[in-house]
Design a protein around this motif. Structure first.
Motif, PDB file in Angstrom:
ATOM      1  N   HIS A 170       1.412   1.705  -3.687  1.00  0.00           N
ATOM      2  CA  HIS A 170       1.826   2.454  -3.676  1.00  0.00           C
ATOM      3  C   HIS A 170       3.002   2.312  -5.291  1.00  0.00           C
ATOM      4  O   HIS A 170       3.259   1.424  -6.135  1.00  0.00           O
ATOM      5  CB  HIS A 170       3.345   1.857  -2.618  1.00  0.00           C
ATOM      6  CG  HIS A 170       4.345   2.689  -2.083  1.00  0.00           C
ATOM      7  ND1 HIS A 170       5.172   3.611  -2.962  1.00  0.00           N
ATOM      8  CD2 HIS A 170       4.448   3.673  -1.350  1.00  0.00           C
ATOM      9  CE1 HIS A 170       6.160   4.598  -2.779  1.00  0.00           C
ATOM     10  NE2 HIS A 170       5.155   4.687  -1.403  1.00  0.00           N
ATOM     11  N   GLU A 186       0.706  -1.582   0.145  1.00  0.00           N
ATOM     12  CA  GLU A 186       0.138  -0.062  -0.207  1.00  0.00           C
ATOM     13  C   GLU A 186       1.186   1.098  -0.131  1.00  0.00           C
ATOM     14  O   GLU A 186       1.845   1.374   0.564  1.00  0.00           O
ATOM     15  CB  GLU A 186      -0.833   0.388   1.187  1.00  0.00           C
ATOM     16  CG  GLU A 186      -1.805   1.154   1.470  1.00  0.00           C
ATOM     17  CD  GLU A 186      -3.589   1.005   2.383  1.00  0.00           C
ATOM     18  OE1 GLU A 186      -2.223   0.979   3.581  1.00  0.00           O
ATOM     19  OE2 GLU A 186      -3.971   0.933   2.595  1.00  0.00           O
ATOM     20  N   GLY A 187       0.160   1.839  -0.479  1.00  0.00           N
ATOM     21  CA  GLY A 187       0.952   3.171  -0.932  1.00  0.00           C
ATOM     22  C   GLY A 187      -0.148   4.445  -0.121  1.00  0.00           C
ATOM     23  O   GLY A 187      -0.413   4.355   1.226  1.00  0.00           O
ATOM     24  N   PRO A 188      -0.933   5.416  -0.800  1.00  0.00           N
ATOM     25  CA  PRO A 188      -1.775   5.871  -0.784  1.00  0.00           C
ATOM     26  C   PRO A 188      -3.213   4.956  -0.271  1.00  0.00           C
ATOM     27  O   PRO A 188      -3.014   3.955  -0.735  1.00  0.00           O
ATOM     28  CB  PRO A 188      -2.543   7.089  -1.817  1.00  0.00           C
ATOM     29  CG  PRO A 188      -1.506   6.703  -2.544  1.00  0.00           C
ATOM     30  CD  PRO A 188       0.050   5.863  -2.564  1.00  0.00           C
TER      31      PRO A 188
END
Lengths: 226, 226
Positions: free
Chosen positions: A125, A118-120
């Motif tokens: 990501h 995960e990023g946002p």
């Protein structure tokens, strides 16, 4: 064999046996990493898990290779890189892509990215997309008989890439001497999310080696550099 | 709060307690992942490790959040993303960078990459360098008060990046309306190995929100989007 590429000392049967042994271990670790991000159990249970994990690690470390896995080159030139950060069979931090290769330099993969990528929020990501595309583009070059190391890589982010089931594709766009230009993209439920273009360069030591080859049987030349 | 950004419901004291709880868990898992790549113990010991890991995972999963960790926004606008693929405190697949921020939009980090981040033998995977640089450039934008999501990212690979101790730096190069151009690099023992330039764009929903703000106390605006 130079620059960390070693001859693969294992027989095909041994490699198959090891695959069957290590693939479930990596799968179990991947689930553990996911649970480590998402668990909401009591603090005592978290501490107990950490202590038990340390014990398992200590047992696994009783015998181990001194450094990273490296690259083992087989007689046909194919390379076994079980520690690779994208496709490594024994690497539980890697998303573990299985990449389908066609001989014309086209590759594709269906894969699933969970909480560890995960990023946002809820999205992959942007750098994980770059990581995966670097691997796909490099493998496209190898699949087309134009292996090389990444010289430049350019990513265009068209929309957010949702975590979940995704598809990646890459292909050789054109060749220019020792340079190979590859392109590719990641596709989500709503279409292409990230596009990539990379320039891959045949390492000088391979070019030099190609001019004065050793015995290919005793010292196979790696057919990929990812 | 939209697009997966949630208000952080935890008090600063609770967050500190959780940090002290989860950081050792992630550290233990990171060692386990490394051992999983490098171990040469007997097959029976590998199978036993996999079985025990599955049991720990099952216990951790008895209570868990339904999906990825997401992003929890605090009253000061700072964002807690403990699942983040580069810096996430609870993410054992992430290299776990600690990034120092300066208010002028300059960031830096010293970090160590081991066997789980390998590409070519003994070298950092080119895509891992891209992953880290995407995070560093994005944080530079946030640190300079110009948060944004990655629009484009270009990497130039100057030389192989050896696994081991490395340094990363990023800064804001210039701004153009809603776009921020950031640059950065990774430095190894022999100098700069990879250079990056990225264009980061302020999301439309933040721009729209900024034109008609809600109560900032009840609904803080995230000050970063990595």
């Amino acid at each position: 064999m130079v620059f960390g590429y070693e001859l693969d000392g294992e027989s095909p049967e041994d490699v198959s046996r090891q695959e069957a042994l290590y693939r479930p271990l990596a799968a179990a670790m991947r689930e553990l990493v996911d649970a480590g991000i998402r668990s909401t159990v009591d603090p005592a249970e978290i501490e107990r898990a950490a202590a038990e994990i340390e014990q398992i690690t200590a047992r696994l470390r009783k015998s181990e290779i001194p450094g990273p896995f490296g690259a083992r080159v087989r007689a046909d030139g194919s390379v076994r890189q079980w520690g690779n950060a994208v496709v490594g069979l024994r690497n539980a931090a890697a998303p573990g892509l299985v990449i389908e290769r066609e001989s014309n330099g086209r590759v594709s993969s269906r894969f699933t990215l969970g909480a560890a990528y995960e990023g946002p929020p809820m999205l992959v990501h942007g750098g994980v997309s770059a990581l995966i595309l670097d691997q796909l583009l490099g493998e496209a070059c190898s699949a087309g008989g134009r292996p090389g190391m990444t010289g430049t890589l350019t990513l265009r982010y068209r929309r957010g890439t949702p975590l979940g089931e995704l598809r990646g594709e890459a292909w050789i766009e054109r060749t220019e001497g020792v340079k190979t230009v590859a392109r590719g993209h990641i596709v989500g439920p709503e279409g292409v999310t990230v596009e990539a273009e990379g320039v891959f360069i045949l390492p000088r030591w391979v070019r030099d080696g190609a001019a004065a080859p050793d015995s290919p049987a005793a010292d196979p030349r790696p057919s990929s550099f990812e």
